[in-house]
Motif scaffolding. Structure first.
Motif, PDB file in Angstrom:
ATOM      1  N   TYR A  81       0.854  -1.188   0.000  1.00 14.75           N
ATOM      2  CA  TYR A  81       0.000   0.000   0.000  1.00 14.75           C
ATOM      3  C   TYR A  81       0.885   1.232   0.000  1.00 14.75           C
ATOM      4  CZ  TYR A  81      -3.447   3.484   1.403  1.00 14.75           C
ATOM      5  OH  TYR A  81      -4.251   4.604   1.454  1.00 14.75           O
ATOM      6  N   ALA A  82       0.628   2.140  -0.946  1.00 13.82           N
ATOM      7  CA  ALA A  82       1.436   3.354  -1.071  1.00 13.82           C
ATOM      8  C   ALA A  82       0.529   4.565  -1.263  1.00 13.82           C
ATOM      9  CB  ALA A  82       2.402   3.231  -2.252  1.00 13.82           C
ATOM     10  N   THR A  83       0.938   5.701  -0.704  1.00 16.95           N
ATOM     11  CA  THR A  83       0.153   6.933  -0.827  1.00 16.95           C
ATOM     12  C   THR A  83       1.063   8.121  -1.109  1.00 16.95           C
ATOM     13  OG1 THR A  83       0.287   7.350   1.569  1.00 16.95           O
ATOM     14  CG2 THR A  83      -1.633   6.132   0.761  1.00 16.95           C
ATOM     15  N   ASN A  84       0.427   9.157  -1.646  1.00 15.62           N
ATOM     16  CA  ASN A  84       1.130  10.413  -1.894  1.00 15.62           C
ATOM     17  C   ASN A  84       0.111  11.549  -1.803  1.00 15.62           C
ATOM     18  OD1 ASN A  84       3.649  11.818  -2.810  1.00 15.62           O
ATOM     19  ND2 ASN A  84       2.264  12.461  -4.447  1.00 15.62           N
ATOM     20  N   ASP A  85       0.525  12.685  -1.246  1.00 15.64           N
ATOM     21  CA  ASP A  85      -0.398  13.806  -1.058  1.00 15.64           C
ATOM     22  C   ASP A  85      -0.428  14.765  -2.239  1.00 15.64           C
ATOM     23  OD1 ASP A  85      -1.124  12.863   1.437  1.00 15.64           O
ATOM     24  OD2 ASP A  85       0.487  13.943   2.456  1.00 15.64           O
ATOM     25  N   GLN A  86       0.700  14.988  -2.858  1.00 11.37           N
ATOM     26  CA  GLN A  86       0.780  15.927  -3.978  1.00 11.37           C
ATOM     27  C   GLN A  86       1.495  15.288  -5.162  1.00 11.37           C
ATOM     28  OE1 GLN A  86      -0.655  18.846  -4.261  1.00 11.37           O
ATOM     29  NE2 GLN A  86      -1.467  18.853  -2.167  1.00 11.37           N
ATOM     30  N   PRO A  87       0.756  14.842  -6.182  1.00 13.34           N
ATOM     31  CA  PRO A  87      -0.707  14.783  -6.272  1.00 13.34           C
ATOM     32  C   PRO A  87      -1.268  13.657  -5.396  1.00 13.34           C
ATOM     33  CG  PRO A  87       0.268  13.691  -8.147  1.00 13.34           C
ATOM     34  CD  PRO A  87       1.412  14.283  -7.373  1.00 13.34           C
ATOM     35  N   ILE A  88      -2.587  13.674  -5.195  1.00 12.43           N
ATOM     36  CA  ILE A  88      -3.225  12.647  -4.372  1.00 12.43           C
ATOM     37  C   ILE A  88      -3.275  11.334  -5.157  1.00 12.43           C
ATOM     38  CG2 ILE A  88      -5.324  11.959  -3.174  1.00 12.43           C
ATOM     39  CD1 ILE A  88      -5.922  14.914  -2.733  1.00 12.43           C
ATOM     40  N   VAL A  89      -2.519  10.367  -4.664  1.00 14.80           N
ATOM     41  CA  VAL A  89      -2.436   9.068  -5.339  1.00 14.80           C
ATOM     42  C   VAL A  89      -2.446   7.962  -4.289  1.00 14.80           C
ATOM     43  CG1 VAL A  89      -1.149   7.616  -6.949  1.00 14.80           C
ATOM     44  CG2 VAL A  89      -0.994  10.100  -7.139  1.00 14.80           C
ATOM     45  N   GLU A  90      -3.155   6.893  -4.581  1.00 20.62           N
ATOM     46  CA  GLU A  90      -3.129   5.689  -3.752  1.00 20.62           C
ATOM     47  C   GLU A  90      -2.843   4.494  -4.657  1.00 20.62           C
ATOM     48  OE1 GLU A  90      -6.554   4.987  -1.393  1.00 20.62           O
ATOM     49  OE2 GLU A  90      -6.419   6.874  -0.295  1.00 20.62           O
ATOM     50  N   ALA A 111      -9.945   8.836 -10.694  1.00 24.93           N
ATOM     51  CA  ALA A 111     -10.177   7.629 -11.489  1.00 24.93           C
ATOM     52  C   ALA A 111      -9.395   6.474 -10.868  1.00 24.93           C
ATOM     53  CB  ALA A 111      -9.756   7.839 -12.936  1.00 24.93           C
ATOM     54  N   THR A 112      -9.855   5.261 -11.146  1.00 23.97           N
ATOM     55  CA  THR A 112      -9.194   4.066 -10.629  1.00 23.97           C
ATOM     56  C   THR A 112      -8.700   3.223 -11.795  1.00 23.97           C
ATOM     57  OG1 THR A 112     -10.647   4.043  -8.685  1.00 23.97           O
ATOM     58  CG2 THR A 112      -9.436   2.028  -9.173  1.00 23.97           C
ATOM     59  N   TYR A 113      -7.436   2.859 -11.739  1.00 25.58           N
ATOM     60  CA  TYR A 113      -6.812   2.081 -12.809  1.00 25.58           C
ATOM     61  C   TYR A 113      -6.353   0.733 -12.246  1.00 25.58           C
ATOM     62  CZ  TYR A 113      -6.535   6.740 -14.904  1.00 25.58           C
ATOM     63  OH  TYR A 113      -6.833   7.991 -15.387  1.00 25.58           O
ATOM     64  N   PHE A 114      -6.561  -0.313 -13.026  1.00 22.71           N
ATOM     65  CA  PHE A 114      -6.148  -1.653 -12.630  1.00 22.71           C
ATOM     66  C   PHE A 114      -5.141  -2.199 -13.639  1.00 22.71           C
ATOM     67  CE2 PHE A 114     -10.232  -1.060 -10.622  1.00 22.71           C
ATOM     68  CZ  PHE A 114     -10.080  -1.658  -9.383  1.00 22.71           C
ATOM     69  N   GLU A 115      -4.213  -2.968 -13.117  1.00 23.04           N
ATOM     70  CA  GLU A 115      -3.181  -3.543 -13.979  1.00 23.04           C
ATOM     71  C   GLU A 115      -2.714  -4.867 -13.384  1.00 23.04           C
ATOM     72  OE1 GLU A 115      -0.749  -3.679 -17.322  1.00 23.04           O
ATOM     73  OE2 GLU A 115      -2.185  -2.108 -16.824  1.00 23.04           O
ATOM     74  N   PRO A 200      -0.473   6.225 -14.388  1.00 29.05           N
ATOM     75  CA  PRO A 200      -1.050   5.904 -15.703  1.00 29.05           C
ATOM     76  C   PRO A 200      -0.743   6.921 -16.793  1.00 29.05           C
ATOM     77  CG  PRO A 200      -2.632   5.444 -13.967  1.00 29.05           C
ATOM     78  CD  PRO A 200      -1.476   6.119 -13.311  1.00 29.05           C
ATOM     79  N   ASP A 201      -0.502   8.192 -16.410  1.00 25.78           N
ATOM     80  CA  ASP A 201      -0.168   9.198 -17.428  1.00 25.78           C
ATOM     81  C   ASP A 201       1.335   9.268 -17.693  1.00 25.78           C
ATOM     82  OD1 ASP A 201       0.791  10.350 -15.148  1.00 25.78           O
ATOM     83  OD2 ASP A 201      -0.489  12.126 -15.215  1.00 25.78           O
ATOM     84  N   GLN A 202       2.061   8.244 -17.186  1.00 23.51           N
ATOM     85  CA  GLN A 202       3.505   8.081 -17.407  1.00 23.51           C
ATOM     86  C   GLN A 202       4.376   9.042 -16.600  1.00 23.51           C
ATOM     87  OE1 GLN A 202       4.483   5.335 -19.123  1.00 23.51           O
ATOM     88  NE2 GLN A 202       2.270   4.995 -19.164  1.00 23.51           N
ATOM     89  N   THR A 203       3.784   9.823 -15.701  1.00 26.60           N
ATOM     90  CA  THR A 203       4.590  10.647 -14.803  1.00 26.60           C
ATOM     91  C   THR A 203       5.036   9.793 -13.612  1.00 26.60           C
ATOM     92  OG1 THR A 203       2.630  11.396 -13.592  1.00 26.60           O
ATOM     93  CG2 THR A 203       3.390  12.764 -15.436  1.00 26.60           C
ATOM     94  N   THR A 204       6.127  10.192 -12.995  1.00 22.79           N
ATOM     95  CA  THR A 204       6.677   9.443 -11.869  1.00 22.79           C
ATOM     96  C   THR A 204       6.551  10.257 -10.586  1.00 22.79           C
ATOM     97  OG1 THR A 204       8.274   8.329 -13.311  1.00 22.79           O
ATOM     98  CG2 THR A 204       8.722   8.296 -10.952  1.00 22.79           C
ATOM     99  N   VAL A 205       6.047   9.630  -9.534  1.00 26.58           N
ATOM    100  CA  VAL A 205       5.933  10.289  -8.236  1.00 26.58           C
ATOM    101  C   VAL A 205       6.579   9.401  -7.177  1.00 26.58           C
ATOM    102  CG1 VAL A 205       3.808  11.516  -8.823  1.00 26.58           C
ATOM    103  CG2 VAL A 205       3.673   9.258  -7.769  1.00 26.58           C
TER     104      VAL A 205
END
Length: 246
Positions: A81-90, A111-115, A200-205
């Motif tokens: 389980y991983a989270t980030n505040d800026q941007p909000i990602v789970e 949006a929710t993405y599955f892989e 999903p938009d190919q950016t890295t956080v």
């Protein structure tokens, strides 16, 4: 992928030849919920039978262990389980025994993405082997009731001991195999830290994450302890009976 006009899954693929592609969708399976409900009802019935002394404590413990093991097959054996505040990602990653897949779920931009995570084929084969051992262990527990019916306690003890050994092999093998897999990407089977995650938009956080063994694994471990406890009870009963003859 669309279902009844609604988008349920997306996957970018490049095909050169015909190929079967597995895609994770946002439609959740009802099987885990159904199995959980049936198992809980079964356990409740066993508790009532135990209260009214229709079954022995030893029988109850074995049936309880079988139920827990069966339930564990439909829950994740490892998760992240991983989270980030800026941007909000789970981000959630879960490894299952049935089916032998690792599913990644990412919540991002409302949006929710599955892989389906890429897992070495040798590891999925390894999980398939563990599933066979687990099913064999369940079969041995069930088989142990037959000697009890015909008062051949010795054979029952042998079968229970074999099933316990099977599940100990499963737990140790899974820890070893999963450790080898996670060492390549995370460095350890269980832990926490900061991970760089491609969205999903190919950016890295960079995300704060924790990972470790899942509820499915702990359910099997609990079942092993229950069966060992049942074996201890059997052993103490035998000692008590033998002491009456002296």
């Amino acid at each position: 992928i669309y279902y009844r006009g609604s988008l349920i899954g997306v996957k970018n693929i490049n095909l050169i030849t015909d190929k079967n592609i597995k895609v994770a969708t946002k439609i959740e399976s009802v099987i885990p919920v159904l199995v959980t409900g049936l198992v809980l009802v079964f356990i409740a019935e066993m508790i009532l039978l135990l209260i009214f002394k229709k079954i022995t404590l030893n029988t109850f413990l074995k049936l309880f262990a079988m139920s827990i093991i069966f339930l564990s097959l439909f829950y994740p054996w490892w998760s992240l389980y991983a989270t980030n505040d800026q941007p909000i990602v789970e981000k959630t990653t879960e490894m299952f025994i049935i089916p032998q897949v690792m599913i990644e779920q990412t919540r991002y931009s409302q949006a929710t993405y599955f892989e389906l995570a890429t897992v070495p084929e040798i590891f999925t084969s390894f999980l398939g082997g563990l599933l066979i051992i687990i099913c064999s262990g369940i079969f041995l527990i069930g088989l142990s009731f037959i000697p009890n019916i015909f008062y051949k306690k010795r054979y029952s003890t042998i079968l229970i001991s074999a099933s316990v050994l099977f599940f100990i092999i499963v737990t140790l093998s899974y820890i070893f195999g999963m450790s080898k897999l996670t060492e390549l990407s995370l460095g350890s089977l269980q832990g926490e830290g900061v991970l760089d995650v491609v969205l999903p938009d190919q950016t890295t956080v960079y995300m704060n994450a924790n990972w470790g063994l899942g509820i499915g694994f702990y359910l099997v471990s609990l079942a092993v302890l229950i069966m060992i406890f049942a074996g201890v009870i059997d052993y103490l009963k035998k000692l008590k009976k033998s002491s009456k003859f002296f």
